[in-house]
Write an enzyme that holds these catalytic residues in place. Structure first.
Site, short mmCIF file in Angstrom:
data_model
loop_
_atom_site.label_atom_id
_atom_site.label_comp_id
_atom_site.label_asym_id
_atom_site.label_seq_id
_atom_site.Cartn_x
_atom_site.Cartn_y
_atom_site.Cartn_z
N GLU A 222 0.85 -1.21 0.00
CA GLU A 222 0.00 0.00 0.00
C GLU A 222 0.88 1.26 0.00
OE1 GLU A 222 -3.10 -0.33 -0.54
OE2 GLU A 222 -3.76 -2.20 0.37
C1 LIG Z 1 3.31 -9.72 -0.14
C2 LIG Z 1 3.12 -8.60 -1.10
C3 LIG Z 1 1.87 -8.38 -1.65
C4 LIG Z 1 1.70 -7.37 -2.59
N1 LIG Z 1 0.47 -7.21 -3.20
C5 LIG Z 1 0.36 -6.38 -4.26
C6 LIG Z 1 -0.84 -6.34 -5.05
O1 LIG Z 1 -1.82 -7.04 -4.77
N2 LIG Z 1 -0.87 -5.53 -6.14
C7 LIG Z 1 0.19 -4.74 -6.49
O2 LIG Z 1 0.10 -4.05 -7.49
N3 LIG Z 1 1.34 -4.74 -5.76
C8 LIG Z 1 1.44 -5.54 -4.66
N4 LIG Z 1 2.61 -5.56 -3.93
C9 LIG Z 1 3.72 -4.70 -4.32
C10 LIG Z 1 4.01 -3.61 -3.32
O3 LIG Z 1 3.03 -2.64 -3.36
C11 LIG Z 1 5.42 -3.09 -3.65
O4 LIG Z 1 6.32 -4.10 -3.24
C12 LIG Z 1 5.74 -1.78 -2.96
O5 LIG Z 1 4.97 -0.75 -3.50
C13 LIG Z 1 7.23 -1.41 -3.07
O6 LIG Z 1 7.70 -1.53 -4.36
P1 LIG Z 1 9.06 -2.34 -4.61
O7 LIG Z 1 8.90 -3.67 -3.99
O8 LIG Z 1 9.35 -2.31 -6.05
O9 LIG Z 1 10.15 -1.56 -3.81
P2 LIG Z 1 11.00 -0.31 -4.34
O10 LIG Z 1 10.09 0.72 -4.90
O11 LIG Z 1 12.12 -0.81 -5.19
O12 LIG Z 1 11.60 0.22 -2.99
C14 LIG Z 1 12.81 -0.24 -2.39
C15 LIG Z 1 13.13 0.67 -1.21
O13 LIG Z 1 13.40 1.99 -1.68
C16 LIG Z 1 12.52 2.91 -1.08
N5 LIG Z 1 12.15 3.95 -2.05
C17 LIG Z 1 11.70 3.79 -3.31
N6 LIG Z 1 11.47 4.98 -3.87
C18 LIG Z 1 11.77 5.91 -2.96
C19 LIG Z 1 11.75 7.33 -2.94
N7 LIG Z 1 11.31 8.07 -3.95
N8 LIG Z 1 12.15 7.94 -1.81
C20 LIG Z 1 12.57 7.25 -0.74
N9 LIG Z 1 12.62 5.92 -0.70
C21 LIG Z 1 12.22 5.25 -1.79
C22 LIG Z 1 11.32 2.09 -0.65
O14 LIG Z 1 10.59 2.71 0.37
C23 LIG Z 1 11.98 0.81 -0.21
O15 LIG Z 1 12.47 0.93 1.08
C24 LIG Z 1 2.78 -6.53 -2.94
C25 LIG Z 1 4.04 -6.75 -2.36
C26 LIG Z 1 4.21 -7.77 -1.47
C27 LIG Z 1 5.60 -8.00 -0.90
#
Ligand SMILES: Cc1cc2nc3c(=O)[nH]c(=O)nc-3n(C[C@H](O)[C@H](O)[C@H](O)COP(=O)(O)OP(=O)(O)OC[C@H]3O[C@@H](n4cnc5c(N)ncnc54)[C@H](O)[C@@H]3O)c2cc1C
Length: 594
Positions: free
Chosen positions: A404
């Site tokens: 979220e």
């Molecule tokens: C169990 C699970 C269920 C999920 N369910 C869904 C779903 O149903 N539908 C869906 O669409 N997605 C889903 N997700 C995806 C989830 O919303 C994303 O994993 C999340 O938004 C983070 O994206 P990422 O994993 O690519 O991390 P990244 O965006 O790569 O982030 C990596 C780190 O960098 C930080 N970061 C990134 N950008 C910035 C910035 N601009 N400033 C500061 N810090 C930053 C983040 O906070 C994090 O600490 C799910 C994920 C999991 C693990």
């Protein structure tokens, strides 16, 4: 009766409300309590007995439990009657979300289906789309998923590469791409998929049926927690999506995605309260059974500290959660009376409270992490055993800080969105900030000893608000448009905002409870408030100083540091005694009854 004063999102920074203006959980009506009981019964009879089995990644069993919850009507709580639901208020939806939040993996699967899996179609779909899909999603005949994240597009959700192009005959969009981390992917019949049409800069949204040829779901991911919730990648290989399955307008997808995320954040704020209460119950029950040194561990001060702190943080977060929930309900009603159709009024009402949604998400998920971490600790070695509920709770809780929108992204949004709303003219933040900044030398605590109990607390909270204005003004002056890049400072400000909003919600809740139950019966609530405000003051002092030293020149920093000292000075509290009294009630009740 005077109408309730409702503040706009973020307006709490510059306006105060009274206890009569806040809705508190103690005001839930019979119907709401019945909904809560039905959800609780479902957890007791269907979810907990199967929790270990579903965690062995038994997709079929999870699907069956979801279907049962649909048969019982639980999936229709947020859906209007005309689409087979029960059209409950937002407060009731949040209460249901709170109870279900204690349901481990089931909670994630259920919330994904009922929220992000169903509501995009309810709020943005055409009447045909709603009749075709929402009527069946509301009963669990169909199960839903929300497909936004991609390998290269997580926090930067608009960066997705999934593409849609119109077929030559103009009847279909041809969808190609890959989504990952999709909750319920293993069994969802209906997916809301975000993709860019041709070379658009922004996303559009599509309703995709799992059975459309070219939709390929991978095996489930192996996760740290919520193992019973199906999470997988989905590939789209030349999938023909009928043009009538475009959701909303072309290019409206990002807006849809964000609105649904605001809703998801608010609901997550409720989920984590349910999970925290479950962890507290597990903690106190264990502490009341386990003996060491010939004594129950619940008699030790160090354990009482943890139990009390679990209660204090949960009770405070709960105050903020239901305060916002009622604000959302009232705004939805206002939009409806102004002529908005129900769907639009609802999603606009929810989206409006974006500041508070991000705040509840961050604050609540971190409260749960604290509570469940201490729950494991209270269990000692047994807390590390896979046999214990708290071990599962510990692993399952962690995801709440990631999905979220990560807590990093949401933390930035708290301060940033409030400032943007103020710039749009929603409330006068910058004028008031300048005024406070210009009166720095004369800031003081006045005749605090003459104030009544609650007025004194409100005075402190008012001071915290002034500090937020000072930090916002000083940081904006120094960094101007670059402020948003100064994430550490933005985080400091957001943290002060969160502590302040929760402290204010708690103070107003306790005051209202006291009005309902009388002062004598409410002394424990004063204990909760006393400890919370005392601790909040030192957290705020630290965050404010960190921010100030990042933007102020040395001479100005001296003046600001002095102001921070004044504005975070609160009367001393015997926190040891207060925490012991709170813990003793929990220990005596052997469950959370606050
Ligand atoms: C169990 C699970 C269920 C999920 N369910 C869904 C779903 O149903 N539908 C869906 O669409 N997605 C889903 N997700 C995806 C989830 O919303 C994303 O994993 C999340 O938004 C983070 O994206 P990422 O994993 O690519 O991390 P990244 O965006 O790569 O982030 C990596 C780190 O960098 C930080 N970061 C990134 N950008 C910035 C910035 N601009 N400033 C500061 N810090 C930053 C983040 O906070 C994090 O600490 C799910 C994920 C999991 C693990």
């Amino acid at each position: 009766m005077e109408p309730r004063k409702i503040l706009k999102s973020g307006e709490f920074l510059v306006s105060d409300i009274e206890s009569k203006d806040i809705f508190i959980p103690e005001e839930m009506n019979e119907e709401q309590l019945m909904i809560a009981q039905t959800c609780q019964d479902f957890l007791n009879t269907e979810v907990y007995p199967n929790a270990d089995k579903v965690d062995k990644q038994d997709r079929e069993l999870m699907k069956q439990i979801l279907k049962k919850s649909g048969d019982l009507g639980l999936m229709g709580i947020s859906i209007p009657e005309e689409y087979n639901g029960f059209g409950q208020s937002f407060v009731s939806q949040m209460l249901a979300a709170e109870i279900i939040g204690a349901g481990y993996s089931f909670s994630v699967a259920f919330m994904a289906h009922c929220g992000i899996g169903t509501l995009p179609i309810l709020y943005y779909g055409t009447e045909e789309q709603r009749q075709k899909y929402v009527t069946k999603l509301a009963t669990g005949e169909l199960l839903g998923a929300y497909c936004l994240t991609e390998p290269g597009a997580g926090s930067d959700a608009n960066a997705g590469k999934t593409n849609a192009r119109l077929s030559e005959d103009g009847k279909h969009y041809i969808l190609n791409g890959q989504k990952m981390w999709i909750t319920n992917a293993g069994f969802a019949d209906i997916q809301t998929v975000f993709a860019k049409i041709d070379n658009d800069r922004v996303l559009s949204a599509f309703i995709v049926e799992r059975d459309f040829p070219g939709v390929v779901v991978s095996p489930d991911e192996h996760k740290m927690g919520i193992k019973g919730s199906s999470t997988a990648q989905i590939f789209y290989n030349d999938v023909k999506v009928p043009v009538e399955n475009l959701l909303g307008k072309r290019g409206e997808g990002f807006r849809i995605a964000l609105s649904i995320l605001h809703m998801g954040r608010l609901k997550l704020g409720a989920n984590v309260i349910g999970a925290s209460k479950k962890a507290i119950n597990d903690s106190v029950k264990y502490a009341n059974e386990r003996k060491q040194f010939g004594l129950l561990i619940s008699t030790f001060g160090a354990i009482k500290y943890k139990l009390a702190e679990q209660v204090i943080r949960t009770y405070a977060a709960e105050a903020a959660t239901y305060r916002v929930s009622k604000d959302v309900d009232d705004l939805i009603d206002k939009y409806k009376t102004e002529g908005c159709d129900r769907g639009r009024a609802t999603i606009d009402g929810i989206s409006h409270y974006a500041v508070e949604a991000a705040l509840l998400k961050v604050y609540g998920s971190e409260v749960l992490n604290y509570v469940i971490d201490e729950a494991v600790q209270i269990h000692g070695g047994m807390g590390y055993s896979a046999e214990m509920a708290v071990e599962k709770g510990y692993r399952d809780s962690r995801i709440n800080r990631i999905f979220e929108g990560t807590n990093e992204i949401n933390r930035l949004l708290i301060a940033d969105t409030a400032m943007k709303r103020a710039m749009k003219g929603d409330f006068d933040l910058f004028g008031q900030a300048e005024k406070v900044y210009n009166s720095l030398q004369s800031l003081g605590n006045g005749k605090i000893n003459e104030l009544s109990y609650f007025d004194e607390k409100k005075h402190y909270i008012h001071n915290f608000k002034k500090l937020i204005l000072i930090a916002m003004h000083g940081a904006s002056k120094k960094f101007d448009k670059q402020l948003v890049q100064e994430q550490e400072v933005m985080n400091n400000i957001s943290d002060i905002m969160a502590e302040t909003y929760v402290a204010e919600s708690l103070a107003l809740r306790v005051q209202k409870v006291e009005g309902m139950k009388g002062e004598a019966a409410s002394s424990l609530y004063r204990d909760i408030l006393n400890v919370f405000v005392y601790d909040a003051a030192s957290k705020i002092r630290k965050a404010a100083l960190d921010a100030v030293y990042a933007f102020a020149e040395p001479q100005e920093a001296v003046v600001l540091a002095k102001a921070i000292e004044t504005m975070t000075t609160v009367a001393g509290v015997n926190v040891k005694a207060a925490r012991r009294r709170i813990a003793d009630k929990l220990i005596e009740d052997n469950s959370y009854k606050f």
